[in-house]
Design a protein around this motif. Structure first.
Motif, PDB file in Angstrom:
ATOM      1  N   TYR A   1       0.843  -1.207   0.000  1.00  0.00           N
ATOM      2  CA  TYR A   1       0.000   0.000   0.000  1.00  0.00           C
ATOM      3  C   TYR A   1       0.876   1.254   0.000  1.00  0.00           C
ATOM      4  O   TYR A   1       0.566   2.245  -0.670  1.00  0.00           O
ATOM      5  N   TRP A   2       1.977   1.227   0.722  1.00  0.00           N
ATOM      6  CA  TRP A   2       2.928   2.337   0.744  1.00  0.00           C
ATOM      7  C   TRP A   2       3.446   2.604  -0.675  1.00  0.00           C
ATOM      8  O   TRP A   2       3.507   3.749  -1.121  1.00  0.00           O
ATOM      9  N   GLU A   3       3.784   1.549  -1.397  1.00  0.00           N
ATOM     10  CA  GLU A   3       4.254   1.702  -2.779  1.00  0.00           C
ATOM     11  C   GLU A   3       3.152   2.224  -3.695  1.00  0.00           C
ATOM     12  O   GLU A   3       3.361   3.152  -4.461  1.00  0.00           O
ATOM     13  N   ARG A   4       1.974   1.607  -3.614  1.00  0.00           N
ATOM     14  CA  ARG A   4       0.862   1.919  -4.510  1.00  0.00           C
ATOM     15  C   ARG A   4       0.296   3.321  -4.272  1.00  0.00           C
ATOM     16  O   ARG A   4       0.081   4.073  -5.214  1.00  0.00           O
ATOM     17  N   ALA A   5       0.065   3.672  -3.027  1.00  0.00           N
ATOM     18  CA  ALA A   5      -0.627   4.931  -2.725  1.00  0.00           C
ATOM     19  C   ALA A   5       0.317   6.101  -2.447  1.00  0.00           C
ATOM     20  O   ALA A   5      -0.070   7.256  -2.629  1.00  0.00           O
ATOM     21  N   PHE A   6       1.553   5.801  -2.036  1.00  0.00           N
ATOM     22  CA  PHE A   6       2.462   6.878  -1.626  1.00  0.00           C
ATOM     23  C   PHE A   6       3.797   6.854  -2.362  1.00  0.00           C
ATOM     24  O   PHE A   6       4.694   7.633  -2.029  1.00  0.00           O
ATOM     25  N   GLY A   7       3.927   5.965  -3.356  1.00  0.00           N
ATOM     26  CA  GLY A   7       5.154   5.930  -4.152  1.00  0.00           C
ATOM     27  C   GLY A   7       6.411   5.706  -3.331  1.00  0.00           C
ATOM     28  O   GLY A   7       7.478   6.200  -3.669  1.00  0.00           O
ATOM     29  N   ARG A   8       6.298   4.961  -2.226  1.00  0.00           N
ATOM     30  CA  ARG A   8       7.419   4.679  -1.307  1.00  0.00           C
ATOM     31  C   ARG A   8       8.041   5.952  -0.746  1.00  0.00           C
ATOM     32  O   ARG A   8       9.214   5.988  -0.418  1.00  0.00           O
ATOM     33  N   ASP A   9       7.258   6.990  -0.621  1.00  0.00           N
ATOM     34  CA  ASP A   9       7.746   8.252  -0.061  1.00  0.00           C
ATOM     35  C   ASP A   9       8.152   8.035   1.402  1.00  0.00           C
ATOM     36  O   ASP A   9       7.321   7.661   2.225  1.00  0.00           O
ATOM     37  N   PRO A  10       9.428   8.271   1.746  1.00  0.00           N
ATOM     38  CA  PRO A  10       9.874   8.073   3.128  1.00  0.00           C
ATOM     39  C   PRO A  10       9.237   9.075   4.100  1.00  0.00           C
ATOM     40  O   PRO A  10       9.310   8.887   5.303  1.00  0.00           O
ATOM     41  N   ARG A  11       8.588  10.103   3.560  1.00  0.00           N
ATOM     42  CA  ARG A  11       7.916  11.092   4.414  1.00  0.00           C
ATOM     43  C   ARG A  11       6.446  10.738   4.644  1.00  0.00           C
ATOM     44  O   ARG A  11       5.652  11.596   5.018  1.00  0.00           O
ATOM     45  N   VAL A  12       6.096   9.457   4.470  1.00  0.00           N
ATOM     46  CA  VAL A  12       4.709   9.022   4.635  1.00  0.00           C
ATOM     47  C   VAL A  12       4.259   9.092   6.094  1.00  0.00           C
ATOM     48  O   VAL A  12       3.083   9.279   6.375  1.00  0.00           O
ATOM     49  N   LEU A  13       5.206   8.958   7.011  1.00  0.00           N
ATOM     50  CA  LEU A  13       4.842   9.003   8.432  1.00  0.00           C
ATOM     51  C   LEU A  13       4.241  10.362   8.758  1.00  0.00           C
ATOM     52  O   LEU A  13       4.767  11.400   8.376  1.00  0.00           O
ATOM     53  N   GLY A  14       3.118  10.333   9.456  1.00  0.00           N
ATOM     54  CA  GLY A  14       2.420  11.572   9.792  1.00  0.00           C
ATOM     55  C   GLY A  14       1.357  11.950   8.777  1.00  0.00           C
ATOM     56  O   GLY A  14       0.520  12.813   9.052  1.00  0.00           O
ATOM     57  N   ARG A  15       1.401  11.320   7.610  1.00  0.00           N
ATOM     58  CA  ARG A  15       0.351  11.590   6.615  1.00  0.00           C
ATOM     59  C   ARG A  15      -0.913  10.835   7.007  1.00  0.00           C
ATOM     60  O   ARG A  15      -0.911  10.014   7.914  1.00  0.00           O
ATOM     61  N   THR A  16      -1.980  11.115   6.305  1.00  0.00           N
ATOM     62  CA  THR A  16      -3.279  10.557   6.659  1.00  0.00           C
ATOM     63  C   THR A  16      -3.759   9.565   5.618  1.00  0.00           C
ATOM     64  O   THR A  16      -3.561   9.758   4.425  1.00  0.00           O
ATOM     65  N   VAL A  17      -4.382   8.513   6.105  1.00  0.00           N
ATOM     66  CA  VAL A  17      -5.079   7.559   5.245  1.00  0.00           C
ATOM     67  C   VAL A  17      -6.535   7.544   5.728  1.00  0.00           C
ATOM     68  O   VAL A  17      -6.798   7.565   6.924  1.00  0.00           O
TER      69      VAL A  17
END
Length: 180
Positions: free
Chosen positions: A45-61
């Protein structure tokens, strides 16, 4: 696909996040912990929805229009505890009422919706675990009593994860499922 987990679930089965952290006891409170509702997402899901962005922490799903803050990303090798079901988002049990509202199963005693996963000690056999659970069964039955007079009259069963829910993931083979 989502799943509810308790604090310590990932540590119990030996799954460390590739980013961030897992669910803590503070997170697993009714309505969410001090950081509000949080989620641990799958690597896929990290790859598919966030493009493996290392700054995903703190973002919202958004899960059923409820925002959850991403606090961790699971490793690529862990799909979920049930064979054949890839889970994208893991949520703390305490957040279930946010999604189900007045239909929450947290306090509902007529719905059987939990699977319990335990890890046996290295020196413990499956039969010893089953015997320990049977000894606890009267107290479990009393604490979770339902209107059904036959509730938990049959002995609790233990099924090896190696032959049950996670047979494809050999490193989790010493985990045991408690079926209620």
């Amino acid at each position: 696909q989502t799943m509810y987990v308790s604090a310590g679930f990932f540590e119990l089965i030996g799954v460390a996040p590739v980013l961030g952290r897992t669910i803590t006891a503070d997170d697993d409170r009714r309505g969410g912990g001090s950081q509000g509702p949080v989620a641990v997402i799958s690597h896929a899901y990290w790859e598919r929805a966030f493009g493996r962005d290392p700054r995903v922490l703190g973002r919202t799903v958004l899960v059923e229009r409820v925002p959850f803050t991403i606090v961790g990303v699971r490793p690529r090798s862990f799909f979920g505890p049930e064979v054949g079901r890839a889970v994208s988002v893991a949520l703390p049990f305490g957040t279930e009422p946010l999604l189900r509202g007045s239909n929450s199963a947290l306090d509902e005693r007529r719905i059987w919706w939990l699977n319990v996963l335990i890890r046996r000690r290295v020196d413990q056999t499956e039969a010893q675990v089953a015997a320990a659970l049977r000894a606890m069964q009267p107290a479990i039955r009393e604490a979770t009593r339902t209107p059904n007079p036959d509730y938990l009259k049959e002995p609790l069963g233990v099924v090896s994860a190696e032959q049950g829910r996670s047979a494809l993931r050999g490193r989790y083979r010493d985990a045991l499922w408690v079926l209620m």
